[in-house]
Design an enzyme around this catalytic site. Structure first.
Site, PDB file in Angstrom:
ATOM      1  N   ARG A 128      43.117 -19.515 -10.778  1.00 30.44           N
ATOM      2  CA  ARG A 128      44.179 -18.588 -10.434  1.00 30.44           C
ATOM      3  C   ARG A 128      45.482 -19.513  -9.979  1.00 30.44           C
ATOM      4  NH1 ARG A 128      43.718 -14.597  -5.431  1.00 30.44           N
ATOM      5  NH2 ARG A 128      43.806 -16.744  -4.371  1.00 30.44           N
ATOM      6  N   ARG A 146      38.911 -23.427   2.863  1.00 30.31           N
ATOM      7  CA  ARG A 146      38.753 -22.185   3.013  1.00 30.31           C
ATOM      8  C   ARG A 146      37.299 -21.563   3.198  1.00 30.31           C
ATOM      9  NH1 ARG A 146      42.450 -20.570  -1.555  1.00 30.31           N
ATOM     10  NH2 ARG A 146      41.989 -18.481  -1.236  1.00 30.31           N
TER      11      ARG A 146
HETATM   12  P1  AP5 Z   1      40.915 -12.036  -5.923  1.00 33.50           P
HETATM   13  O1  AP5 Z   1      40.655 -10.522  -6.428  1.00 33.50           O
HETATM   14  O2  AP5 Z   1      42.297 -12.520  -5.601  1.00 33.50           O
HETATM   15  O3  AP5 Z   1      39.807 -12.514  -4.878  1.00 33.50           O
HETATM   16  P2  AP5 Z   1      39.883 -12.438  -3.358  1.00 33.50           P
HETATM   17  O4  AP5 Z   1      38.454 -12.384  -2.858  1.00 33.50           O
HETATM   18  O5  AP5 Z   1      40.979 -11.436  -2.761  1.00 33.50           O
HETATM   19  O6  AP5 Z   1      40.587 -14.029  -3.045  1.00 33.50           O
HETATM   20  P3  AP5 Z   1      41.858 -14.359  -1.967  1.00 33.50           P
HETATM   21  O7  AP5 Z   1      41.779 -15.731  -2.433  1.00 33.50           O
HETATM   22  O8  AP5 Z   1      42.753 -13.525  -2.342  1.00 33.50           O
HETATM   23  O9  AP5 Z   1      40.946 -14.249  -0.862  1.00 33.50           O
HETATM   24  P4  AP5 Z   1      41.288 -15.172   0.482  1.00 33.50           P
HETATM   25  O10 AP5 Z   1      40.296 -14.295   1.409  1.00 33.50           O
HETATM   26  O11 AP5 Z   1      41.183 -16.513   0.422  1.00 33.50           O
HETATM   27  O12 AP5 Z   1      42.787 -14.726   0.564  1.00 33.50           O
HETATM   28  P5  AP5 Z   1      43.822 -14.064   1.601  1.00 33.50           P
HETATM   29  O13 AP5 Z   1      44.814 -13.522   1.179  1.00 33.50           O
HETATM   30  O14 AP5 Z   1      42.952 -12.925   2.432  1.00 33.50           O
HETATM   31  O15 AP5 Z   1      40.260 -13.038  -7.295  1.00 33.50           O
HETATM   32  C1  AP5 Z   1      40.368 -14.472  -7.220  1.00 33.50           C
HETATM   33  C2  AP5 Z   1      40.535 -14.973  -8.661  1.00 33.50           C
HETATM   34  O16 AP5 Z   1      39.309 -14.611  -9.333  1.00 33.50           O
HETATM   35  C3  AP5 Z   1      41.801 -14.119  -9.246  1.00 33.50           C
HETATM   36  O17 AP5 Z   1      42.218 -15.109 -10.245  1.00 33.50           O
HETATM   37  C4  AP5 Z   1      40.877 -13.132 -10.141  1.00 33.50           C
HETATM   38  O18 AP5 Z   1      41.695 -12.790 -11.361  1.00 33.50           O
HETATM   39  C5  AP5 Z   1      39.494 -13.618 -10.402  1.00 33.50           C
HETATM   40  N1  AP5 Z   1      38.486 -12.609 -10.718  1.00 33.50           N
HETATM   41  C6  AP5 Z   1      38.331 -11.369  -9.820  1.00 33.50           C
HETATM   42  N2  AP5 Z   1      37.188 -10.935 -10.095  1.00 33.50           N
HETATM   43  C7  AP5 Z   1      36.806 -11.538 -11.026  1.00 33.50           C
HETATM   44  C8  AP5 Z   1      35.609 -11.433 -11.989  1.00 33.50           C
HETATM   45  N3  AP5 Z   1      34.597 -10.374 -11.760  1.00 33.50           N
HETATM   46  N4  AP5 Z   1      35.329 -12.303 -12.855  1.00 33.50           N
HETATM   47  C9  AP5 Z   1      35.944 -13.279 -13.048  1.00 33.50           C
HETATM   48  N5  AP5 Z   1      37.166 -13.789 -12.418  1.00 33.50           N
HETATM   49  C10 AP5 Z   1      37.228 -12.637 -11.552  1.00 33.50           C
HETATM   50  O19 AP5 Z   1      43.860 -15.075   2.888  1.00 33.50           O
HETATM   51  C11 AP5 Z   1      44.740 -16.155   2.651  1.00 33.50           C
HETATM   52  C12 AP5 Z   1      44.877 -17.039   4.014  1.00 33.50           C
HETATM   53  O20 AP5 Z   1      45.422 -16.209   4.968  1.00 33.50           O
HETATM   54  C13 AP5 Z   1      43.671 -17.528   4.876  1.00 33.50           C
HETATM   55  O21 AP5 Z   1      42.902 -18.625   4.253  1.00 33.50           O
HETATM   56  C14 AP5 Z   1      44.063 -17.748   6.074  1.00 33.50           C
HETATM   57  O22 AP5 Z   1      44.613 -18.533   6.350  1.00 33.50           O
HETATM   58  C15 AP5 Z   1      44.878 -16.206   6.401  1.00 33.50           C
HETATM   59  N6  AP5 Z   1      44.396 -14.983   6.629  1.00 33.50           N
HETATM   60  C16 AP5 Z   1      44.227 -13.764   5.966  1.00 33.50           C
HETATM   61  N7  AP5 Z   1      43.934 -12.962   6.592  1.00 33.50           N
HETATM   62  C17 AP5 Z   1      43.405 -13.363   7.993  1.00 33.50           C
HETATM   63  C18 AP5 Z   1      42.865 -12.897   8.912  1.00 33.50           C
HETATM   64  N8  AP5 Z   1      42.231 -11.709   9.032  1.00 33.50           N
HETATM   65  N9  AP5 Z   1      42.579 -13.722  10.042  1.00 33.50           N
HETATM   66  C19 AP5 Z   1      43.218 -15.006   9.941  1.00 33.50           C
HETATM   67  N10 AP5 Z   1      43.710 -15.546   9.007  1.00 33.50           N
HETATM   68  C20 AP5 Z   1      43.657 -14.594   7.785  1.00 33.50           C
END
Ligand code: AP5
Length: 191
Positions: A128, A146
């Site tokens: 991605r 992460r």
């Molecule tokens: P995707 O669907 O984007 O997966 P995701 O689980 O949503 O992954 P993220 O990277 O968005 O999660 P994250 O938890 O690190 O990020 P967030 O934004 O919450 O899929 C990922 C990839 O795989 C895509 O390319 C997709 O196409 C592919 N894919 C999906 N399904 C597939 C399949 N079946 N087969 C093959 N490929 C597939 O958080 C980011 C940062 O924000 C954190 O690190 C933290 O610093 C902060 N943050 C966010 N929320 C909080 C919180 N509640 N508390 C504290 N800090 C926070």
């Protein structure tokens, strides 16, 4: 109101599956990652501080995230329900969310936990990162940080909700459609 937590490590498919689920069930999508990236895009003080932590793969402080979630929920009091994506991520966030929902007699109905191997997570996120523009996807060291943060602080969320028998584990590897079918089956069973 029907409230669902889509839980899992970074790259497990929470964002991808959220799109199908909110469309099918008319839920409001609350992604704290997206809310934080909006703050970064608007170059707010909160966004600048969040970016510093996100770029190191670290969590943003609980009080910051909980405040954003409260504002989001209060602005949508007529919602049929919420899909929480990337929140809660610590036990303190679980306790705050339960208290917030309880103010209006609501609760979390189900926690769907996506299970994906670490090597598959790294592969997906590096893939991605080639096009997403997300600075936390570009480098394997940050991605592994992460994932470590997830193991150190966020797996406690599943433990917290397991004590109320709310957690259902779903295999998060396979096609997007087959995983969605499994998630849908669990939601339909509960709703
Ligand atoms: P995707 O669907 O984007 O997966 P995701 O689980 O949503 O992954 P993220 O990277 O968005 O999660 P994250 O938890 O690190 O990020 P967030 O934004 O919450 O899929 C990922 C990839 O795989 C895509 O390319 C997709 O196409 C592919 N894919 C999906 N399904 C597939 C399949 N079946 N087969 C093959 N490929 C597939 O958080 C980011 C940062 O924000 C954190 O690190 C933290 O610093 C902060 N943050 C966010 N929320 C909080 C919180 N509640 N508390 C504290 N800090 C926070």
């Amino acid at each position: 109101m029907f409230n669902l937590i889509l839980f899992g490590p970074p790259g497990s498919g929470k964002g991808t599956q959220s799109e199908n689920i909110i469309a099918a069930y008319g839920l409001q999508h609350l992604s704290t990652g997206n809310l934080l990236r909006e703050e970064i895009g608007n170059a707010t003080p909160l966004g600048l501080e969040a970016k510093r932590l996100m770029d190191q793969g670290q969590l943003v402080p609980d009080e910051v995230v909980i405040g954003m979630v409260r504002n989001f929920i209060e602005a949508r009091s007529a919602a049929k329900g919420f899909l929480f994506d990337g929140f809660p991520r610590t036990t303190a966030q679980c306790v705050a969310l339960d208290a917030l929902l309880k103010e209006n007699g609501n609760e979390i109905n189900i926690v769907l936990a996506l299970e994906v191997s670490e090597e598959e997570l790294v592969k997906r996120l590096l893939g991605r990162g080639l096009t997403s523009g997300r600075s936390d996807d570009t480098n394997e060291t940050i991605i592994r940080a992460r994932i470590k943060e997830y193991h150190d602080k966020t797996t406690a969320v599943a433990t917290y909700y397991a004590q109320f028998n709310k957690v259902v584990h779903v295999k998060g590897e396979g096609t997007v459609d087959s995983i969605y079918a499994d998630l849908k089956q669990e939601i339909d069973h509960k709703i």
